[in-house]
Motif scaffolding. Structure first.
Motif, PDB file in Angstrom:
ATOM      1  N   HIS A  51       0.850  -1.193   0.000  1.00 50.26           N
ATOM      2  CA  HIS A  51       0.000   0.000   0.000  1.00 50.26           C
ATOM      3  C   HIS A  51       0.884   1.241   0.000  1.00 50.26           C
ATOM      4  O   HIS A  51       1.956   1.247   0.613  1.00 50.26           O
ATOM      5  N   CYS A  53      -0.141   4.818   1.091  1.00 50.03           N
ATOM      6  CA  CYS A  53      -1.178   5.694   1.631  1.00 50.03           C
ATOM      7  C   CYS A  53      -0.606   7.091   1.827  1.00 50.03           C
ATOM      8  O   CYS A  53       0.581   7.241   2.111  1.00 50.03           O
ATOM      9  N   TRP A  54      -1.450   8.106   1.700  1.00 52.67           N
ATOM     10  CA  TRP A  54      -0.900   9.457   1.769  1.00 52.67           C
ATOM     11  C   TRP A  54      -1.918  10.469   2.285  1.00 52.67           C
ATOM     12  O   TRP A  54      -3.119  10.219   2.313  1.00 52.67           O
ATOM     13  N   ARG A  63      -6.121  16.619   1.291  1.00 48.20           N
ATOM     14  CA  ARG A  63      -6.602  15.371   0.716  1.00 48.20           C
ATOM     15  C   ARG A  63      -5.931  14.217   1.456  1.00 48.20           C
ATOM     16  O   ARG A  63      -4.841  14.370   2.015  1.00 48.20           O
ATOM     17  N   CYS A  64      -6.568  13.043   1.443  1.00 46.90           N
ATOM     18  CA  CYS A  64      -5.935  11.852   2.001  1.00 46.90           C
ATOM     19  C   CYS A  64      -6.488  10.624   1.295  1.00 46.90           C
ATOM     20  O   CYS A  64      -7.586  10.655   0.734  1.00 46.90           O
ATOM     21  N   ASP A  65      -5.718   9.534   1.325  1.00 49.01           N
ATOM     22  CA  ASP A  65      -6.096   8.326   0.595  1.00 49.01           C
ATOM     23  C   ASP A  65      -5.623   7.104   1.377  1.00 49.01           C
ATOM     24  O   ASP A  65      -4.448   7.007   1.748  1.00 49.01           O
ATOM     25  N   ASP A  66      -6.547   6.158   1.615  1.00 51.36           N
ATOM     26  CA  ASP A  66      -6.201   4.919   2.320  1.00 51.36           C
ATOM     27  C   ASP A  66      -5.532   3.901   1.407  1.00 51.36           C
ATOM     28  O   ASP A  66      -4.972   2.908   1.898  1.00 51.36           O
ATOM     29  N   ALA A  67      -5.616   4.097   0.103  1.00 51.35           N
ATOM     30  CA  ALA A  67      -4.907   3.266  -0.881  1.00 51.35           C
ATOM     31  C   ALA A  67      -5.095   1.768  -0.655  1.00 51.35           C
ATOM     32  O   ALA A  67      -4.134   0.994  -0.685  1.00 51.35           O
ATOM     33  N   SER A  71     -11.052   1.591   5.328  1.00 53.61           N
ATOM     34  CA  SER A  71     -11.395   3.011   5.340  1.00 53.61           C
ATOM     35  C   SER A  71     -11.119   3.663   6.695  1.00 53.61           C
ATOM     36  O   SER A  71     -11.513   3.148   7.746  1.00 53.61           O
ATOM     37  N   GLY A  75      -4.957   7.123   5.592  1.00 54.02           N
ATOM     38  CA  GLY A  75      -4.852   8.506   5.128  1.00 54.02           C
ATOM     39  C   GLY A  75      -5.283   9.524   6.160  1.00 54.02           C
ATOM     40  O   GLY A  75      -4.576  10.496   6.434  1.00 54.02           O
TER      41      GLY A  75
END
Length: 209
Positions: A51, A53-54, A63-67, A71, A75
């Protein structure tokens, strides 16, 4: 975001953490515009990681993302760490190499937030000041006093337009000084400054070395 001073990175930084055989590598990098964000995220991500993640924050944009992680476990915790440490103008990518042992939702939150927090704690930082874009006019007789005022407030002059009867200024000033600066401009121009905050212009941050 508030109008208080924030912190930003002086240079990119990374930190690695191992949790139950999973390797978490946090890479923090300065970022200033939404346009440059995808390229920076790609450069910080690892093709071999399970992964990437960012989270990012600059001004009011975030912004954020769990990639692919469950959930809310990657992120968002990274972003919350950035906000708790009053960081701005940066993106953090945390790459995870799965070690074969599941960490559970709570374990993932602790791992992602922990590696991000340690990365920012150890990174070299510098203070930044929130700036706001404003426009106003002044007649030629007030030009010298307005220039002195801009210098005193350490304003950044974006442009000056010399028109037939007056000069139009577009400048950036510290957000915390907006109201008192506006009053001083009004005093110098005797209320004829047409002072306004340029809402359509992107807010910025000035670094303080």
């Amino acid at each position: 975001m508030t109008e208080e001073d924030k912190w930003t990175l002086r240079a990119p930084f990374e930190y690695e953490l191992v949790v139950k055989k999973s390797v978490f590598l946090a890479r923090a990098h300065p970022v200033y515009t939404e346009e440059e964000l995808p390229k920076i995220i790609q450069s910080l991500s690892s093709a071999t990681a399970t992964h990437n993640c960012w989270a990012c924050r600059f001004g009011d944009f975030f912004r954020c993302d769990d990639a692919g992680e469950p959930s809310g476990t990657a992120g968002r915790p990274i972003l919350q760490v950035m906000d708790r440490q009053k960081m701005d103008q940066l993106v953090i990518v945390v790459s995870r190499w799965f070690g074969g042992i599941k960490l559970g939702a709570g374990g993932l939150v602790r791992a992602y937030s922990g590696v991000a927090a340690q990365c920012l704690t150890l990174a070299e930082k510098q203070r930044s000041i929130s700036m706001v874009n404003v426009g106003f006019i002044g007649n030629f007789s007030a030009y010298g006093r307005l220039q002195a005022l801009l210098s005193r407030y350490r304003a950044e002059i974006v442009s000056e337009e010399f028109l037939s009867d007056f000069v139009r200024f577009y400048v950036k000033i510290p957000t915390s000084s907006l109201e008192i600066f506006k009053q001083e401009v009004q005093n110098i121009t005797r209320g004829k400054s047409e002072f306004r905050v340029e809402e359509d212009r992107t807010s910025c941050f000035r670094r303080v070395e």
